[in-house]
Design a protein around this motif. Structure first.
Motif, short mmCIF file in Angstrom:
data_model
loop_
_atom_site.label_atom_id
_atom_site.label_comp_id
_atom_site.label_asym_id
_atom_site.label_seq_id
_atom_site.Cartn_x
_atom_site.Cartn_y
_atom_site.Cartn_z
N GLY A 213 2.47 10.60 -1.97
CA GLY A 213 3.03 10.32 -3.40
C GLY A 213 4.38 10.95 -3.73
O GLY A 213 5.31 10.93 -4.71
N GLY A 214 4.51 11.79 -2.60
CA GLY A 214 5.91 12.75 -2.63
C GLY A 214 6.15 13.38 -4.21
O GLY A 214 7.26 13.82 -4.41
N GLY A 215 5.23 13.78 -4.84
CA GLY A 215 5.41 14.59 -5.99
C GLY A 215 5.68 13.61 -7.26
O GLY A 215 5.78 13.96 -8.34
N ARG A 216 5.93 12.38 -6.78
CA ARG A 216 6.45 11.54 -7.97
C ARG A 216 5.24 10.48 -8.50
O ARG A 216 5.65 9.61 -9.44
CB ARG A 216 7.53 10.68 -7.23
N ALA A 217 4.23 10.48 -7.89
CA ALA A 217 3.18 9.54 -8.02
C ALA A 217 1.78 10.24 -7.78
O ALA A 217 1.71 11.00 -6.86
CB ALA A 217 3.32 8.11 -7.68
N ALA A 218 0.90 9.72 -8.73
CA ALA A 218 -0.64 10.56 -8.52
C ALA A 218 -1.19 9.90 -7.36
O ALA A 218 -1.17 8.81 -7.20
CB ALA A 218 -1.30 10.42 -9.83
N THR A 219 -1.80 10.80 -6.62
CA THR A 219 -2.64 10.55 -5.62
C THR A 219 -3.60 11.57 -4.97
O THR A 219 -3.30 12.80 -5.48
CB THR A 219 -1.61 9.97 -4.16
N PHE A 220 -4.55 11.59 -3.92
CA PHE A 220 -5.02 12.31 -3.43
C PHE A 220 -4.27 13.42 -2.69
O PHE A 220 -3.63 12.98 -1.81
CB PHE A 220 -6.41 11.82 -2.78
N PRO A 221 -4.22 14.57 -2.80
CA PRO A 221 -3.25 15.66 -2.17
C PRO A 221 -3.43 15.81 -0.70
O PRO A 221 -2.60 16.14 0.04
CB PRO A 221 -3.43 16.67 -2.89
N GLU A 222 -5.01 15.88 -0.27
CA GLU A 222 -5.11 16.17 0.95
C GLU A 222 -5.74 14.73 1.86
O GLU A 222 -6.48 14.00 1.04
CB GLU A 222 -6.23 17.23 1.17
N PRO A 223 -5.42 14.71 3.01
CA PRO A 223 -6.30 13.59 3.81
C PRO A 223 -7.77 13.68 3.38
O PRO A 223 -8.26 14.72 3.48
CB PRO A 223 -5.79 13.81 5.47
N ILE A 224 -8.11 12.34 3.54
CA ILE A 224 -9.74 12.47 3.18
C ILE A 224 -10.37 12.13 4.55
O ILE A 224 -9.93 10.94 5.18
CB ILE A 224 -10.04 11.41 2.18
N HIS A 225 -11.37 12.83 5.16
CA HIS A 225 -12.00 12.31 6.15
C HIS A 225 -13.37 11.82 6.01
O HIS A 225 -14.17 12.29 5.37
CB HIS A 225 -12.08 13.57 7.22
N VAL A 281 -6.14 4.86 6.94
CA VAL A 281 -5.87 4.27 5.92
C VAL A 281 -4.53 5.00 5.39
O VAL A 281 -4.49 6.06 5.32
CB VAL A 281 -6.78 4.10 4.67
N TRP A 282 -3.37 4.21 5.38
CA TRP A 282 -2.10 5.13 5.05
C TRP A 282 -1.91 4.33 3.41
O TRP A 282 -1.66 3.23 3.26
CB TRP A 282 -1.01 4.85 5.80
N VAL A 283 -1.89 5.33 2.52
CA VAL A 283 -1.33 4.96 1.25
C VAL A 283 -0.01 5.48 0.64
O VAL A 283 0.06 6.71 0.59
CB VAL A 283 -2.35 5.50 0.22
N ILE A 284 0.73 4.68 0.45
CA ILE A 284 2.18 5.00 0.17
C ILE A 284 2.47 4.73 -1.45
O ILE A 284 2.27 3.63 -1.73
CB ILE A 284 3.32 4.34 0.73
N ARG A 285 2.63 5.75 -2.08
CA ARG A 285 2.96 5.72 -3.53
C ARG A 285 4.06 6.28 -4.20
O ARG A 285 4.62 5.82 -5.40
CB ARG A 285 1.80 6.26 -4.31
N ASN A 286 4.89 6.96 -3.34
CA ASN A 286 6.47 7.49 -3.61
C ASN A 286 7.16 6.44 -4.08
O ASN A 286 7.46 5.55 -2.89
CB ASN A 286 6.77 8.44 -2.63
#
Length: 294
Positions: A213-225, A281-286
């Motif tokens: 999220g680059g600090g610009r969009a809400a998302t989970f902060p740490e990788p989920i395993h 899974v890679w989630v790009i929200r920035n």
């Protein structure tokens, strides 16, 4: 007076963007590198430009050296990055992705393969010199003598750099499989319907999800395993963001998804699939990394 070399120089632009994107993992930075490369070309006198026997080789050398310098400072910049850093995703087959795919030795990669998110993430783990040597030689087919001119090392040293990098990349080789599009389609349906059991079945038990999220969009902060943990997290996301519309799209040459909200792309999802299971899974929200999707 018109520069007689102008057509040849401008025809190199797509190749330069292709190269810089793979070296930097950022389309925006790649565009900046190409702009700087052309600025340096036209900073030469007319006589100096006429003396360049192969403008394409000159431009590639300059672009490669600029990228090498940027890679050296990128790690320091990314240490200040908010959250996880994921390479910038690119849509479909476009000007900066498309390119020839001739028959190659087995230890080389095609342009399509080298754009996958799995491949780019592995490149991020390399030293700048390894990355430049490997991409120039194994992807763009430059000789080690030519690579040495850019990296500033001997051809033998560049061969060793590429060999070291190749061993890492072997774990991220993408094997094209028509079934992968079906897996992503099934994943989309299960997510939209809130079918957690179906999601768990599509995710490898050892899967990992990483968000940027680059600090610009809400998302989970740490990788989920773990596949089950990822499935429950996605279900919670769907429950809280009911206005999102998921679309099937090609992301970095592979089947992926984008999330649209009010006609605006707010997330891009890239996947690594082994067999019939999603392993990454890679989630790009920035939003800065989604400009190419608007």
């Amino acid at each position: 007076m018109t520069d007689p070399q102008l057509p040849a120089v401008l025809s190199e632009r797509r190749q330069l963007v292709n190269l810089a994107y793979r070296l930097l993992g950022s389309l925006a930075e790649a565009e900046d590198v190409v702009q700087e490369t052309y600025a340096r070309w036209y900073a030469l006198t007319e006589r100096q430009r006429r003396e360049v026997a192969a403008p394409g080789a000159w431009l590639t050398t300059v672009a490669g050296r600029i990228c090498l310098d940027l890679l050296g400072s990128a790690r320091a910049r990314r240490e200040q990055y908010v959250g996880e850093w994921i390479p910038e995703p690119v849509p479909g087959r476009s000007a900066w992705v498309d390119g020839p795919a001739p028959a190659d030795p087995a230890d080389r990669v095609t342009l399509d393969e080298s754009i996958s998110m799995a491949f780019l993430v592995v490149l991020e783990s390399m030293t700048p010199a390894e990355r430049v040597a490997f991409v120039l030689h194994d992807v763009f087919r430059y000789s080690f003598a030519e690579v040495a001119e850019i990296v500033g090392r001997t051809p033998a040293a560049c061969r060793q750099l590429a060999s070291s990098a190749r061993r890492r990349v072997d774990t991220a080789r993408v094997v094209p499989n028509p079934r992968h599009a079906e897996v992503v389609r099934d994943f989309k349906k299960a997510w939209e319907t809130g079918d957690i059991e179906a999601l768990i079945g599509l995710l490898d038990p050892g899967a990992t999800a990483t968000a940027d999220g680059g600090g610009r969009a809400a998302t989970f902060p740490e990788p989920i395993h773990g596949g089950e943990q990822i499935a429950h997290t996605l279900a919670r996301v769907a429950a809280h963001v009911g206005t999102l519309h998921l679309l099937e799209r090609t992301v970095n040459g592979q089947p992926g998804l984008v999330a649209e909200d009010g006609g605006r792309i707010v997330s891009v999802y890239a996947f690594d699939i082994v067999g019939d299971r999603i392993t990454r899974v890679w989630v790009i929200r920035n939003p800065e990394k989604l400009r190419a999707w608007s």
